[in-house]
Design a protein around this motif. Structure first.
Motif, PDB file in Angstrom:
ATOM      1  N   ALA A 119       4.864  41.608 -17.936  1.00  0.00           N
ATOM      2  CA  ALA A 119       3.765  41.453 -16.982  1.00  0.00           C
ATOM      3  C   ALA A 119       2.460  41.979 -17.568  1.00  0.00           C
ATOM      4  N   LEU A 120       2.538  43.086 -18.316  1.00  0.00           N
ATOM      5  CA  LEU A 120       1.336  43.625 -18.965  1.00  0.00           C
ATOM      6  C   LEU A 120       0.811  42.666 -20.026  1.00  0.00           C
ATOM      7  N   ALA A 121       1.692  41.989 -20.720  1.00  0.00           N
ATOM      8  CA  ALA A 121       1.273  40.992 -21.709  1.00  0.00           C
ATOM      9  C   ALA A 121       0.560  39.827 -21.028  1.00  0.00           C
ATOM     10  N   VAL A 122       1.082  39.403 -19.862  1.00  0.00           N
ATOM     11  CA  VAL A 122       0.426  38.336 -19.103  1.00  0.00           C
ATOM     12  C   VAL A 122      -0.959  38.791 -18.649  1.00  0.00           C
ATOM     13  N   LEU A 129      -2.381  54.686 -17.231  1.00  0.00           N
ATOM     14  CA  LEU A 129      -1.072  54.894 -16.623  1.00  0.00           C
ATOM     15  C   LEU A 129       0.000  54.457 -17.613  1.00  0.00           C
ATOM     16  N   SER A 130       0.982  55.318 -17.825  1.00  0.00           N
ATOM     17  CA  SER A 130       2.079  54.986 -18.729  1.00  0.00           C
ATOM     18  C   SER A 130       3.083  54.083 -18.017  1.00  0.00           C
ATOM     19  N   LEU A 131       4.041  53.552 -18.767  1.00  0.00           N
ATOM     20  CA  LEU A 131       5.090  52.717 -18.176  1.00  0.00           C
ATOM     21  C   LEU A 131       5.881  53.498 -17.131  1.00  0.00           C
ATOM     22  N   ASP A 132       6.175  54.753 -17.416  1.00  0.00           N
ATOM     23  CA  ASP A 132       6.917  55.573 -16.461  1.00  0.00           C
ATOM     24  C   ASP A 132       6.118  55.782 -15.181  1.00  0.00           C
ATOM     25  N   GLU A 171      12.395  46.340 -14.310  1.00  0.00           N
ATOM     26  CA  GLU A 171      12.877  46.900 -15.559  1.00  0.00           C
ATOM     27  C   GLU A 171      11.702  47.102 -16.528  1.00  0.00           C
ATOM     28  N   PRO A 172      11.812  48.074 -17.441  1.00  0.00           N
ATOM     29  CA  PRO A 172      10.732  48.295 -18.414  1.00  0.00           C
ATOM     30  C   PRO A 172      10.360  47.037 -19.181  1.00  0.00           C
ATOM     31  N   GLY A 173      11.347  46.211 -19.528  1.00  0.00           N
ATOM     32  CA  GLY A 173      11.048  44.973 -20.238  1.00  0.00           C
ATOM     33  C   GLY A 173      10.205  44.029 -19.405  1.00  0.00           C
ATOM     34  N   ALA A 218     -15.079  40.120 -19.086  1.00  0.00           N
ATOM     35  CA  ALA A 218     -15.875  41.295 -19.474  1.00  0.00           C
ATOM     36  C   ALA A 218     -15.020  42.530 -19.683  1.00  0.00           C
ATOM     37  N   PHE A 219     -13.787  42.516 -19.205  1.00  0.00           N
ATOM     38  CA  PHE A 219     -12.921  43.683 -19.368  1.00  0.00           C
ATOM     39  C   PHE A 219     -11.646  43.272 -20.084  1.00  0.00           C
ATOM     40  N   GLU A 220     -10.916  44.275 -20.546  1.00  0.00           N
ATOM     41  CA  GLU A 220      -9.701  44.047 -21.305  1.00  0.00           C
ATOM     42  C   GLU A 220      -8.656  45.073 -20.931  1.00  0.00           C
ATOM     43  N   LEU A 221      -7.399  44.753 -21.209  1.00  0.00           N
ATOM     44  CA  LEU A 221      -6.314  45.707 -21.045  1.00  0.00           C
ATOM     45  C   LEU A 221      -6.110  46.410 -22.378  1.00  0.00           C
ATOM     46  N   LYS A 222      -6.217  47.725 -22.351  1.00  0.00           N
ATOM     47  CA  LYS A 222      -6.137  48.504 -23.575  1.00  0.00           C
ATOM     48  C   LYS A 222      -5.048  49.554 -23.441  1.00  0.00           C
ATOM     49  N   GLU A 223      -4.187  49.634 -24.457  1.00  0.00           N
ATOM     50  CA  GLU A 223      -3.174  50.676 -24.493  1.00  0.00           C
ATOM     51  C   GLU A 223      -3.688  51.833 -25.336  1.00  0.00           C
ATOM     52  N   VAL A 224      -3.776  52.998 -24.722  1.00  0.00           N
ATOM     53  CA  VAL A 224      -4.192  54.210 -25.419  1.00  0.00           C
ATOM     54  C   VAL A 224      -3.042  55.208 -25.374  1.00  0.00           C
ATOM     55  N   ALA A 225      -3.320  56.432 -25.819  1.00  0.00           N
ATOM     56  CA  ALA A 225      -2.241  57.419 -25.930  1.00  0.00           C
ATOM     57  C   ALA A 225      -1.593  57.728 -24.593  1.00  0.00           C
ATOM     58  N   SER A 226      -2.386  57.753 -23.519  1.00  0.00           N
ATOM     59  CA  SER A 226      -1.851  58.129 -22.201  1.00  0.00           C
ATOM     60  C   SER A 226      -1.243  56.961 -21.448  1.00  0.00           C
ATOM     61  N   GLY A 227      -1.438  55.753 -21.944  1.00  0.00           N
ATOM     62  CA  GLY A 227      -0.875  54.598 -21.256  1.00  0.00           C
ATOM     63  C   GLY A 227      -1.793  53.393 -21.329  1.00  0.00           C
ATOM     64  N   TYR A 228      -1.778  52.585 -20.264  1.00  0.00           N
ATOM     65  CA  TYR A 228      -2.574  51.352 -20.200  1.00  0.00           C
ATOM     66  C   TYR A 228      -3.737  51.556 -19.228  1.00  0.00           C
ATOM     67  N   ARG A 229      -4.855  50.913 -19.554  1.00  0.00           N
ATOM     68  CA  ARG A 229      -6.003  50.973 -18.666  1.00  0.00           C
ATOM     69  C   ARG A 229      -6.828  49.707 -18.826  1.00  0.00           C
ATOM     70  N   LEU A 230      -7.565  49.373 -17.779  1.00  0.00           N
ATOM     71  CA  LEU A 230      -8.509  48.263 -17.808  1.00  0.00           C
ATOM     72  C   LEU A 230      -9.896  48.850 -18.068  1.00  0.00           C
ATOM     73  N   GLN A 231     -10.583  48.321 -19.059  1.00  0.00           N
ATOM     74  CA  GLN A 231     -11.874  48.881 -19.442  1.00  0.00           C
ATOM     75  C   GLN A 231     -12.832  47.773 -19.847  1.00  0.00           C
TER      76      GLN A 231
END
Length: 269
Positions: free
Chosen positions: A47-50, A24-27, A40-42, A59-72
């Motif tokens: 919150a995503l950094a937290v 999911l992207s920020l938008d 706000e976007p900031g 066992a999982f991580e937050l990863k930013e890919v081309a389409s947005g952020y995901r937990l994997q």
């Protein structure tokens, strides 16, 4: 829940990403909130950094890919997690991987240019499969005779390979270092077996006789096959003679062949 607090917002974002099952992207994240409570976007980034920090050691991580952020699930756990599914991961041919790599590093590129680099014709099924998987797409046509289609990678390609952008592709020099070095074998590196050396020594000076020897061997093989064929033919003839004798024994005397005293002559091919 205080949506202005990055820690509370991080918990909510974790639930949203887990439920979405896709990046999911920020938008897209922002649109999930009512306009009156929309952060706000900031604040979303904070919150995503937290959330990313809270995944440390898990066992999982937050990863930013081309389409947005995901937990994997972390990549290092893949060999064990993959056992949950009976279906084995699909293996890709070397030709397909080479074609995909050329598109990724040289995009936009035409099929003809790929063939010029690889030196072989590109199977149309490879391009079709890559398009069906939404890893590549047609982004235009080259302004040359025939106007061939220009191919480029998609966001789905980046998502699949855990990349945020094409800038994260490993340099070609780094890929070459990963390939195993092909070391030529020197004559002095390995000892020559005694039997092989003896054969090599015996063959020296006999080049002129080599061809007749092969010819003799081939003729011997033909003679052996001819002998086997004649043996089969003789057995077949004997079988026919036995069947004729059995038929004669079952016939009355007046129906016997007047030429019965003569041995039947079977025509040989």
């Amino acid at each position: 829940m205080n949506l202005s607090d990055p820690k509370d917002l991080a918990v909510l974002l974790e639930g949203l990403l887990l439920a979405a099952g896709k990046p999911l992207s920020l938008d897209q994240l922002s649109e999930l909130f009512e306009e009156s409570e929309r952060p706000e976007p900031g604040l979303l980034r904070s919150a995503l950094a937290v959330l990313a920090q809270s995944c440390s050691g898990r066992a999982f991580e937050l990863k930013e890919v081309a389409s947005g952020y995901r937990l994997q699930v972390r990549t290092r756990l893949a060999p064990w997690v993959g056992r949950l599914w009976e279906e084995r991961p699909q293996r890709y041919s070397r030709a397909m991987l080479e074609t995909l790599a050329l598109i990724a590093y040289r995009q936009p590129i035409t099929r003809g240019e790929i063939e010029d680099i690889r030196g072989v014709q590109v199977n149309s099924q490879i391009v079709k499969t890559l398009i069906e998987r939404e890893w590549i797409r047609v982004v235009g046509h080259r302004e040359v005779p025939g106007r061939p289609a220009m191919l480029a990678t998609t966001k789905a390609f980046l998502d699949h390979f855990n990349l945020k952008s094409l800038d994260e592709l490993p340099p070609l020099a780094e890929l070459r270092e990963m390939e195993p070095e092909v070391r030529p074998v020197q004559d002095d590196d390995l000892p020559v077996p005694a039997g092989l050396q003896a054969r090599a020594d015996a063959a020296l000076g006999e080049d002129a006789e080599a061809e007749p020897a092969r010819e003799t061997s081939f003729r011997s093989l033909l003679a052996e096959l001819d002998t086997m064929e004649q043996g089969l033919k003789t057995d077949f003839d004997d079988l026919l003679l036995d069947e004729l004798d059995d038929l004669d024994e079952g016939l009355p005397d007046d129906e016997l062949d007047p030429f019965d005293d003569e041995e039947p002559q079977l025509e040989r091919e």
